[in-house]
Design a protein around this motif. Sequence first.
Motif, PDB file in Angstrom:
ATOM      1  N   TYR A  32      -1.510  -9.046  10.664  1.00  0.00           N
ATOM      2  CA  TYR A  32      -0.395  -8.888   9.730  1.00  0.00           C
ATOM      3  C   TYR A  32       0.575 -10.056   9.858  1.00  0.00           C
ATOM      4  O   TYR A  32       0.752 -10.613  10.942  1.00  0.00           O
ATOM      5  N   GLY A  61       0.272   5.207   5.173  1.00  0.00           N
ATOM      6  CA  GLY A  61      -0.920   4.505   5.670  1.00  0.00           C
ATOM      7  C   GLY A  61      -0.563   3.565   6.816  1.00  0.00           C
ATOM      8  O   GLY A  61       0.607   3.501   7.224  1.00  0.00           O
ATOM      9  N   PRO A  62      -1.532   2.825   7.322  1.00  0.00           N
ATOM     10  CA  PRO A  62      -1.293   1.958   8.482  1.00  0.00           C
ATOM     11  C   PRO A  62      -0.302   0.831   8.215  1.00  0.00           C
ATOM     12  O   PRO A  62       0.505   0.497   9.074  1.00  0.00           O
ATOM     13  N   THR A  63      -0.346   0.265   7.003  1.00  0.00           N
ATOM     14  CA  THR A  63       0.586  -0.838   6.706  1.00  0.00           C
ATOM     15  C   THR A  63       2.011  -0.292   6.654  1.00  0.00           C
ATOM     16  O   THR A  63       2.934  -0.863   7.226  1.00  0.00           O
ATOM     17  N   GLN A  91      -7.588   1.520  10.067  1.00  0.00           N
ATOM     18  CA  GLN A  91      -6.925   0.954  11.231  1.00  0.00           C
ATOM     19  C   GLN A  91      -6.440   2.028  12.195  1.00  0.00           C
ATOM     20  O   GLN A  91      -6.032   3.103  11.767  1.00  0.00           O
ATOM     21  N   ALA A 116      -8.983   1.151   0.158  1.00  0.00           N
ATOM     22  CA  ALA A 116      -7.691   0.980  -0.525  1.00  0.00           C
ATOM     23  C   ALA A 116      -7.775  -0.144  -1.556  1.00  0.00           C
ATOM     24  O   ALA A 116      -6.776  -0.828  -1.815  1.00  0.00           O
ATOM     25  N   PHE A 124       0.864  -1.190   0.000  1.00  0.00           N
ATOM     26  CA  PHE A 124       0.000   0.000   0.000  1.00  0.00           C
ATOM     27  C   PHE A 124       0.894   1.230   0.000  1.00  0.00           C
ATOM     28  O   PHE A 124       2.103   1.129   0.262  1.00  0.00           O
ATOM     29  N   SER A 125       0.278   2.432  -0.285  1.00  0.00           N
ATOM     30  CA  SER A 125       1.110   3.636  -0.385  1.00  0.00           C
ATOM     31  C   SER A 125       1.739   4.006   0.948  1.00  0.00           C
ATOM     32  O   SER A 125       1.318   3.559   2.009  1.00  0.00           O
ATOM     33  N   GLY A 173      -3.903   3.421  -0.977  1.00  0.00           N
ATOM     34  CA  GLY A 173      -3.660   3.188   0.448  1.00  0.00           C
ATOM     35  C   GLY A 173      -4.542   4.138   1.243  1.00  0.00           C
ATOM     36  O   GLY A 173      -5.071   5.110   0.685  1.00  0.00           O
ATOM     37  N   THR A 174      -4.686   3.896   2.543  1.00  0.00           N
ATOM     38  CA  THR A 174      -5.559   4.799   3.302  1.00  0.00           C
ATOM     39  C   THR A 174      -4.798   6.018   3.811  1.00  0.00           C
ATOM     40  O   THR A 174      -5.389   6.874   4.468  1.00  0.00           O
ATOM     41  N   GLY A 175      -3.522   6.113   3.466  1.00  0.00           N
ATOM     42  CA  GLY A 175      -2.812   7.386   3.688  1.00  0.00           C
ATOM     43  C   GLY A 175      -3.456   8.467   2.838  1.00  0.00           C
ATOM     44  O   GLY A 175      -4.035   9.436   3.355  1.00  0.00           O
ATOM     45  N   HIS A 177      -1.460  -8.049   5.232  1.00  0.00           N
ATOM     46  CA  HIS A 177      -2.421  -8.282   6.306  1.00  0.00           C
ATOM     47  C   HIS A 177      -3.536  -9.231   5.845  1.00  0.00           C
ATOM     48  O   HIS A 177      -3.307 -10.055   4.957  1.00  0.00           O
ATOM     49  N   SER A 236      -8.322  -4.832   0.357  1.00  0.00           N
ATOM     50  CA  SER A 236      -7.770  -4.051   1.468  1.00  0.00           C
ATOM     51  C   SER A 236      -8.627  -4.261   2.705  1.00  0.00           C
ATOM     52  O   SER A 236      -9.779  -4.690   2.630  1.00  0.00           O
ATOM     53  N   ALA A 237      -8.055  -3.931   3.848  1.00  0.00           N
ATOM     54  CA  ALA A 237      -8.797  -4.059   5.115  1.00  0.00           C
ATOM     55  C   ALA A 237      -9.945  -3.055   5.133  1.00  0.00           C
ATOM     56  O   ALA A 237     -11.047  -3.350   5.597  1.00  0.00           O
ATOM     57  N   SER A 238      -9.681  -1.870   4.588  1.00  0.00           N
ATOM     58  CA  SER A 238     -10.722  -0.832   4.558  1.00  0.00           C
ATOM     59  C   SER A 238     -11.866  -1.272   3.653  1.00  0.00           C
ATOM     60  O   SER A 238     -13.027  -0.971   3.910  1.00  0.00           O
TER      61      SER A 238
HETATM   62  C1  MLT Z   1      -5.968  -1.262   3.901  1.00  0.00           C
HETATM   63  O1  MLT Z   1      -6.024  -2.463   3.776  1.00  0.00           O
HETATM   64  O2  MLT Z   1      -6.913  -0.491   4.023  1.00  0.00           O
HETATM   65  C2  MLT Z   1      -4.581  -0.796   3.966  1.00  0.00           C
HETATM   66  O3  MLT Z   1      -4.047  -1.273   5.168  1.00  0.00           O
HETATM   67  C3  MLT Z   1      -4.448   0.637   3.826  1.00  0.00           C
HETATM   68  C4  MLT Z   1      -3.019   1.057   3.979  1.00  0.00           C
HETATM   69  O4  MLT Z   1      -2.267   0.414   4.721  1.00  0.00           O
HETATM   70  O5  MLT Z   1      -2.689   2.054   3.344  1.00  0.00           O
END
Ligand code: MLT
Length: 314
Positions: free
Chosen positions: A240, A28-30, A191, A144, A24-25, A172-174, A80, A148-150
């Motif tokens: 993860y 973000g959380p990852t 996340q 994302a 992911f970008s 990504g969610t960034g 993840h 993605s988790a989102s």
């Molecule tokens: C997601 O799965 O939503 C990702 O974790 C987003 C991210 O890490 O940018």
Amino acid sequence: ILAAASLAAQADYPDKPITLVVPFSAGGPTDKVARDLAEAMRKTLRTGLIIENVGGAGGTLGATKVAKAQPDGYTLLMHHIGMATSPSLYRNMQYRTLDDFEYLGLMIEVPMTLIGRPSLPASNYAELQRWLAANKGKINLANAGLGSASHLCGLLLQSTLKLDMTTVPYKGTGPAMTDLIAGQVDLLCDQTTNTSGQIEAGRVRAYGVTTSKRLSGSALDKLATLQELGLRGFDVSIWYGLYAPRGTPKPALDKLNSALKAALRDPEFRKREEALGAVIVSDARSNPAEHKRFVDSEINKWAPIIKAAGQYAD
Ligand code: MLT
């Protein structure tokens, strides 16, 4: 001679920097957890772990890159729950989840929060429900990408509420968070490693957490669970794991797994992640065999749920 040479090469592995692919970008959380993990693993491996962000297609592009990389121990993947949901979401994935990777261990579980743009006229979940009902067909939900988790959280939300939303995918969610704060999208389920700072700073509206229990000891402990708020069966946290391409030599795998275990015991790493609402997995769960068994069981767990909710997928 070749065998001896390759054995010698493995003996002083690693002798150059290792690439850690984040699917992911940046921002973000990852990406956040990967940078913290790299710093902790560096202490044991005594070599650089260089983050490479390979975003797109809900994390499957980054996973594909590592599945096809040289199995020499110098390209790793941190990914993840998307490893377990993507097989149900993509008809022609470029890799086989259980066969094309070496499993290096599970590492961390991260809760999610449902958040809204700061201008959204709903300051709690009850008001959000009224706003959702009044804005059917006009709601923009960021994620994302499929896998993605989102995306998974959004899928569960739409199928539990029986409410279709327009989904806006990012790499990504960034970047998704940037647009949410700017009011370009209405909602995001992301996340706590990415949202707790924004919630604390009052830059986004927070409606609930996706875990079955409230979060303690973090800025989010006053947030209700979505289950409490009536979203039955909503219980998801984002696990993860660490992966290498299939065929990576055993001595390298063993060194990587022990460096991972050392990182999970590292006080600095634990403090950082726990402050953001994350939970480090027990030592047994960071064993490769347990990691692979768990992913296999998660693929089977999420397949029917995704299928049933499919009408709400992107
Ligand atoms: C997601 O799965 O939503 C990702 O974790 C987003 C991210 O890490 O940018």
